[in-house]
Scaffold this motif. Structure first.
Motif, mmCIF file in Angstrom:
data_model
loop_
_atom_site.group_PDB
_atom_site.id
_atom_site.type_symbol
_atom_site.label_atom_id
_atom_site.label_comp_id
_atom_site.label_asym_id
_atom_site.label_seq_id
_atom_site.Cartn_x
_atom_site.Cartn_y
_atom_site.Cartn_z
ATOM 1 N N ALA A 168 -5.270 3.672 4.985
ATOM 2 C CA ALA A 168 -4.372 3.230 3.926
ATOM 3 C C ALA A 168 -4.901 3.692 2.575
ATOM 4 N N ASP A 169 -3.980 3.947 1.665
ATOM 5 C CA ASP A 169 -4.365 4.394 0.327
ATOM 6 C C ASP A 169 -3.297 4.000 -0.674
ATOM 7 N N ARG A 170 -3.730 3.800 -1.918
ATOM 8 C CA ARG A 170 -2.795 3.385 -2.963
ATOM 9 C C ARG A 170 -1.963 4.548 -3.504
ATOM 10 N N SER A 171 -2.376 5.797 -3.182
ATOM 11 C CA SER A 171 -1.616 6.912 -3.744
ATOM 12 C C SER A 171 -1.535 8.117 -2.805
ATOM 13 N N TYR A 172 -2.615 8.463 -2.139
ATOM 14 C CA TYR A 172 -2.644 9.678 -1.332
ATOM 15 C C TYR A 172 -1.883 9.481 -0.031
ATOM 16 N N CYS A 173 -1.162 10.546 0.376
ATOM 17 C CA CYS A 173 -0.327 10.424 1.569
ATOM 18 C C CYS A 173 -0.338 11.708 2.392
ATOM 19 N N MET B 62 0.864 -1.166 0.000
ATOM 20 C CA MET B 62 0.000 0.000 0.000
ATOM 21 C C MET B 62 0.906 1.223 0.000
ATOM 22 N N ALA B 63 0.724 2.119 -0.926
ATOM 23 C CA ALA B 63 1.642 3.238 -1.069
ATOM 24 C C ALA B 63 1.768 4.039 0.216
ATOM 25 N N CYS B 64 0.651 4.291 0.854
ATOM 26 C CA CYS B 64 0.696 5.138 2.032
ATOM 27 C C CYS B 64 -0.206 4.599 3.121
ATOM 28 N N MET B 65 0.269 4.701 4.363
ATOM 29 C CA MET B 65 -0.525 4.356 5.535
ATOM 30 C C MET B 65 -0.372 5.468 6.556
ATOM 31 N N ALA B 66 -1.386 5.631 7.373
ATOM 32 C CA ALA B 66 -1.361 6.775 8.275
ATOM 33 C C ALA B 66 -2.136 6.494 9.548
ATOM 34 N N TRP B 67 -1.837 7.309 10.550
ATOM 35 C CA TRP B 67 -2.576 7.310 11.808
ATOM 36 C C TRP B 67 -3.326 8.626 11.949
ATOM 37 N N PHE C 81 -2.930 14.585 4.980
ATOM 38 C CA PHE C 81 -3.757 14.578 6.188
ATOM 39 C C PHE C 81 -5.206 14.991 5.953
ATOM 40 N N LEU C 82 -5.594 15.140 4.690
ATOM 41 C CA LEU C 82 -7.015 15.290 4.414
ATOM 42 C C LEU C 82 -7.694 13.947 4.634
ATOM 43 N N LEU C 83 -8.966 13.954 4.985
ATOM 44 C CA LEU C 83 -9.658 12.707 5.320
ATOM 45 C C LEU C 83 -10.254 12.024 4.094
ATOM 46 N N ASN C 84 -10.869 12.784 3.214
ATOM 47 C CA ASN C 84 -11.637 12.190 2.120
ATOM 48 C C ASN C 84 -10.847 11.307 1.168
ATOM 49 N N PRO C 85 -9.588 11.627 0.857
ATOM 50 C CA PRO C 85 -8.897 10.801 -0.133
ATOM 51 C C PRO C 85 -8.557 9.380 0.314
ATOM 52 N N TRP C 86 -8.556 9.132 1.605
ATOM 53 C CA TRP C 86 -8.120 7.815 2.068
ATOM 54 C C TRP C 86 -9.166 6.760 1.715
ATOM 55 N N ASP C 87 -8.702 5.685 1.062
ATOM 56 C CA ASP C 87 -9.618 4.640 0.613
ATOM 57 C C ASP C 87 -10.063 3.709 1.730
#
Length: 123
Positions: A98-103, A31-36, A105-111
């Motif tokens: 987690a998201d395949r591209s976005y990395c 996964m390109a990007c993961m976040a907390w 701190f906006l909420l909406n783009p995260w899949d």
């Protein structure tokens, strides 16, 4: 279907430490990007740390110097958050995303989002 499951939350006294984990399943590639993120009662969801598969990390201002994010495991799809010097204001539900591209701190783009794990810090 991608699933994210957080663990490691609990109750701790101010000044203590906790380590959160986020296990992912259902996606065999990295996964390109993961976040907390976290959300305290009555407040919006706040970005804490976003970590790219190539190792780049961004931290939110409120946790810089106290929290450390890392990725490990198969395809680096397991996410961790080491939290030190915890404060009462760190009390919140903590979420993995987690998201395949976005990395960012906006909420909406995260899949993908996990269900959250509760952290309670008592003073």
């Amino acid at each position: 279907q991608v699933q994210l499951v957080e663990s490691g939350g609990g109750s701790v006294q101010a000044g203590g430490s906790l380590t959160l984990s986020c296990a992912s399943a259902g996606y065999k590639y990295n996964m390109a990007c993961m976040a907390w993120f976290r959300q305290a009662p009555g407040k919006g969801r706040e970005g804490l740390a976003a970590i790219h598969h190539d190792g780049g990390i961004s931290y939110g201002d409120s946790v810089k110097g106290r929290f450390t994010a890392s990725r490990d495991g198969a395809n680096k799809n397991t996410l961790y958050l080491q939290m030190n010097r915890l404060k009462s204001e760190d009390t919140a539900m903590y979420y993995c995303a987690a998201d395949r591209s976005y990395c960012g701190f906006l909420l909406n783009p995260w899949d993908y989002w996990g269900q959250g794990t509760q952290v309670t810090v008592s003073s």
